[in-house]
Design a protein around this motif. Structure first.
Motif: not given
Length: 383
Positions: A169-170, A225-227, A112-114, A199-200
């Motif tokens: 998207x990584x 905080x970076x994701x 669903x997300x991707x 980043x996921x």
């Protein structure tokens, strides 16, 4: 045209890759009851031993008496009940995010997300050893699909610099389910930031296990905080069922509007959500479970290495014994079952060719004596 299904099935048997479900006659826990016999269970993902915890069971039973068995509809019709809302809010607070959104399974969450975020004008970059649901999500999204060498930020950087895309998207696992090793999230986040990519992280096997509060890989490695996107499952470390995605308010609203696997499926039972609220709190408060896991992991690795078994670079409860041949992995699994240990052989295509293994998984429900017994059995099988 005909479908020669029998030939495909026979080929699977010939390769020692035929699979079938084991019918368990008892709950998930330290022991598994199968065909009238009890086994020490070393192949479940119940890392914290919460799947059969009395307090979690009591919460489920109480909620079932109040809310019934089924939610009756999707979240966007009339299936989103108060326990669902409370669990989403608790998960958002637990993971330090603005909001969280429940999905029925981790597979559905990743698809669903991707697919909600990417299309033909976009690109997705995935670790070569990512879980099947992440790979399928990338392929089904229609975005340009690229895979990079396992845990190799430099390989990722080269791919990101090669082409243009509207969105990049990584996607990686926090803890890789078949190897048990962890993604180098700080280095990956740095590459993403330098190349305007999101980043996921799928932290199905890190949630509950890593960090002193069980918040998972992102907190353990200091990159929360970076994701931008966190996916976690509720049926492994937390011992319940379902999954969630956590992130910004805009991300969650986007998923509510565009994630088909959220929109078009019945919500999980409210009783599952209520039970998960209890297991989530226990995972936060009962750090002894993680401390015990660490002790069990250390004991197993030392003993198996001393016997000459090939282990993988894992400090998590996932401790694969690399065998190589499919037939040899099946034989060792069968020999251990004769001795009272349930450990499933993992074969291609789940793992690469020539890397069949026994995927030993440890749980806080185990005792040191259980690990010692397994090590003794492994030594006997080796002889």
């Amino acid at each position: 045209m005909t479908f020669d299904l029998a030939a495909d099935l026979e080929e699977r048997r010939r390769q020692h890759r035929f699979r079938y479900p084991l019918v368990m006659d008892g709950p998930c826990g330290r022991h598994a009851r199968l065909e009238g016999r009890d086994y020490l269970n070393f192949c479940s993902n119940d890392y914290l031993g919460l799947a059969n915890d009395p307090e979690v069971i009591a919460a489920f039973q109480q909620a079932a008496s109040e809310w019934g068995v089924g939610s009756g509809a999707s979240h966007l019709v009339c299936g989103h009940q108060r326990p669902h809302q409370e669990l989403e809010e608790a998960l958002a607070a637990h993971t330090g995010r603005e909001r969280a959104l429940l999905f029925s399974t981790g597979y559905m969450a990743n698809l669903g997300v991707i697919s909600a975020l990417l299309g033909k004008a976009d690109a997705v970059f995935e670790d070569r050893l990512n879980h099947a649901s992440l790979l399928d999500g990338g392929l089904l999204s229609g975005a340009r699909f690229r895979r990079f060498a396992h845990n190799d930020p430099l390989a990722l950087e080269r791919l990101l610099q090669r082409g243009e895309a509207r969105r990049k998207l990584v996607v990686v696992d926090g803890v890789f389910s078949m190897d048990g090793d962890e993604a180098p999230l700080a280095a990956l986040a740095e590459v993403c930031e330098a190349n305007e990519a999101w980043l996921m992280v799928d932290d199905a096997h890190g949630l509950g296990v890593l960090d002193e509060l069980g918040r998972g890989s992102l907190f353990a490695q200091g990159v929360n905080a970076r994701t931008q996107i966190l996916m976690g499952t509720l049926g492994k470390g937390l011992g319940a069922g379902g999954a969630f995605v956590a992130g910004s308010h805009e991300l969650i609203e986007t998923l509510i509007q565009f994630a088909r696997t959220f929109i078009y499926t019945t919500a999980m039972p409210a009783a599952v959500a209520a039970a998960t609220l209890v297991s989530l709190e226990k995972s936060r408060q009962e750090n002894w479970r993680r401390q015990k896991l660490a002790e069990l992991v250390k004991r197993f690795r030392a003993g198996a290495s001393e016997q000459g078994y090939t282990l993988m670079a894992s400090q998590t409860p996932i401790q694969p014994i690399l065998i190589g041949s499919d037939a040899d992995a099946m034989a060792l699994s069968a020999a251990l079952r004769e001795k009272g240990f349930l450990i499933t052989a993992i074969r291609p295509p789940t793992v690469p060719e020539g890397e069949a293994r026994l995927r030993v998984t440890l749980s806080a429900a185990h005792e040191l004596a259980d690990v010692d017994a397994l090590l003794t059995a492994l030594e006997q099988c080796q002889k």
